[in-house]
Design an enzyme around this catalytic site. Structure first.
Site, PDB file in Angstrom:
ATOM      1  N   ASP A   1       0.890  -1.156   0.000  1.00 17.35           N
ATOM      2  CA  ASP A   1       0.000   0.000   0.000  1.00 17.35           C
ATOM      3  C   ASP A   1       0.932   1.211   0.000  1.00 17.35           C
ATOM      4  O   ASP A   1       2.150   1.073   0.155  1.00 17.35           O
ATOM      5  CB  ASP A   1      -0.898  -0.032   1.236  1.00 17.35           C
ATOM      6  CG  ASP A   1      -1.952   1.067   1.230  1.00 17.35           C
ATOM      7  OD1 ASP A   1      -2.195   1.685   0.174  1.00 17.35           O
ATOM      8  OD2 ASP A   1      -2.532   1.331   2.297  1.00 17.35           O
TER       9      ASP A   1
ATOM     10  N   ASP B   1      -0.128   5.007   1.266  1.00 14.33           N
ATOM     11  CA  ASP B   1      -0.377   5.909   2.387  1.00 14.33           C
ATOM     12  C   ASP B   1      -0.360   5.127   3.695  1.00 14.33           C
ATOM     13  O   ASP B   1      -1.208   4.274   3.928  1.00 14.33           O
ATOM     14  CB  ASP B   1      -1.719   6.624   2.199  1.00 14.33           C
ATOM     15  CG  ASP B   1      -1.725   7.509   0.969  1.00 14.33           C
ATOM     16  OD1 ASP B   1      -0.774   8.288   0.806  1.00 14.33           O
ATOM     17  OD2 ASP B   1      -2.672   7.424   0.167  1.00 14.33           O
TER      18      ASP B   1
ATOM     19  N   GLY C   1     -11.149   7.229   0.099  1.00 12.10           N
ATOM     20  CA  GLY C   1     -11.094   8.156  -1.029  1.00 12.10           C
ATOM     21  C   GLY C   1     -11.329   9.598  -0.627  1.00 12.10           C
ATOM     22  O   GLY C   1     -12.253   9.906   0.124  1.00 12.10           O
TER      23      GLY C   1
ATOM     24  N   HIS D   1     -11.366  18.375  -5.101  1.00  9.53           N
ATOM     25  CA  HIS D   1     -10.426  17.271  -4.920  1.00  9.53           C
ATOM     26  C   HIS D   1      -9.229  17.406  -5.862  1.00  9.53           C
ATOM     27  O   HIS D   1      -8.091  17.124  -5.477  1.00  9.53           O
ATOM     28  CB  HIS D   1     -11.125  15.922  -5.109  1.00  9.53           C
ATOM     29  CG  HIS D   1     -10.219  14.784  -4.754  1.00  9.53           C
ATOM     30  ND1 HIS D   1      -9.590  14.035  -5.702  1.00  9.53           N
ATOM     31  CD2 HIS D   1      -9.821  14.312  -3.545  1.00  9.53           C
ATOM     32  CE1 HIS D   1      -8.839  13.129  -5.102  1.00  9.53           C
ATOM     33  NE2 HIS D   1      -8.958  13.275  -3.795  1.00  9.53           N
TER      34      HIS D   1
ATOM     35  N   ALA E   1      -7.961  20.205  -6.886  1.00  5.29           N
ATOM     36  CA  ALA E   1      -7.139  21.258  -6.279  1.00  5.29           C
ATOM     37  C   ALA E   1      -6.339  20.699  -5.105  1.00  5.29           C
ATOM     38  O   ALA E   1      -5.162  21.027  -4.927  1.00  5.29           O
ATOM     39  CB  ALA E   1      -8.016  22.422  -5.831  1.00  5.29           C
TER      40      ALA E   1
ATOM     41  N   THR F   1      -3.176   0.518  -4.079  1.00  5.36           N
ATOM     42  CA  THR F   1      -3.536   1.621  -3.201  1.00  5.36           C
ATOM     43  C   THR F   1      -4.840   2.279  -3.632  1.00  5.36           C
ATOM     44  O   THR F   1      -5.181   2.263  -4.810  1.00  5.36           O
ATOM     45  CB  THR F   1      -2.404   2.672  -3.173  1.00  5.36           C
ATOM     46  OG1 THR F   1      -2.761   3.742  -2.299  1.00  5.36           O
ATOM     47  CG2 THR F   1      -2.104   3.222  -4.547  1.00  5.36           C
TER      48      THR F   1
END
Length: 169
Positions: A10, A12, A52, A82, A84, A122
């Site tokens: 993964d 994060d 998400g 999102h 941005a 991920t």
């Protein structure tokens, strides 16, 4: 005895401790959009139960929906916000705000030397993965991984196994 043949990573929280930089990027964009939202560490930890970033924004901003003429207009707003946030997050990565977790580079090097296949699975966006690794690994890192599957390459985000299944193929 079974021999380790592959490792699926993964991103994060595994390859790098990115969550606080994600949180800061969200807060920056909320301010940029004139919202009085602020996701502190405890609130963000709760919001991580929603897989998400777009989905987190949409869920948290349900109360804003009434300001828009339609669900589609609200969805467009969430998508723009999102995007941005993703740009801000990328800029923070380029600034060097996130490195790989201690030992990750050594693990990658040793696994490659041992002939172990590497893959990434991920819920993060592909651009986030590429920016993180472009700034923390040498050029050519893409060839190290037999698959890099992200939220951009599967229809369902975690906890669905879709991204892991895609990495296995």
């Amino acid at each position: 005895m079974n021999t380790l043949k592959a490792i699926i990573f993964d991103v994060d929280g595994t390859l790098a401790d990115t969550e606080d930089v994600h949180r800061l990027a969200f807060n920056h964009v909320f301010q940029e959009y004139g919202l009085d939202w602020h996701w502190n560490v405890d609130l963000y930890r709760e919001l991580l139960a929603i897989s998400g970033g777009r989905e987190r924004i949409a869920n948290y901003g349900r109360g804003l929906r009434r300001r828009f003429a339609s669900d589609a207009a609200f969805d467009d707003f969430v998508v723009a916000m999102h995007k941005a946030k993703t740009r801000k997050y990328a800029a923070m990565l380029v600034e060097g705000r996130v490195g790989l977790r201690p030992g990750i580079r050594r693990l990658l090097d040793e696994a490659r030397a041992a002939g172990i296949k590497l893959a990434i699975a991920t819920s993060s966006a592909r651009s986030n993965v590429e920016t993180l690794l472009d700034n923390n690994l040498p050029a050519g890192w893409r060839a190290w991984f037999s698959a890099v599957e992200t939220s951009d390459s599967v229809a369902q985000k975690k906890p669905s196994p879709a991204v892991y299944l895609a990495a296995l193929t």
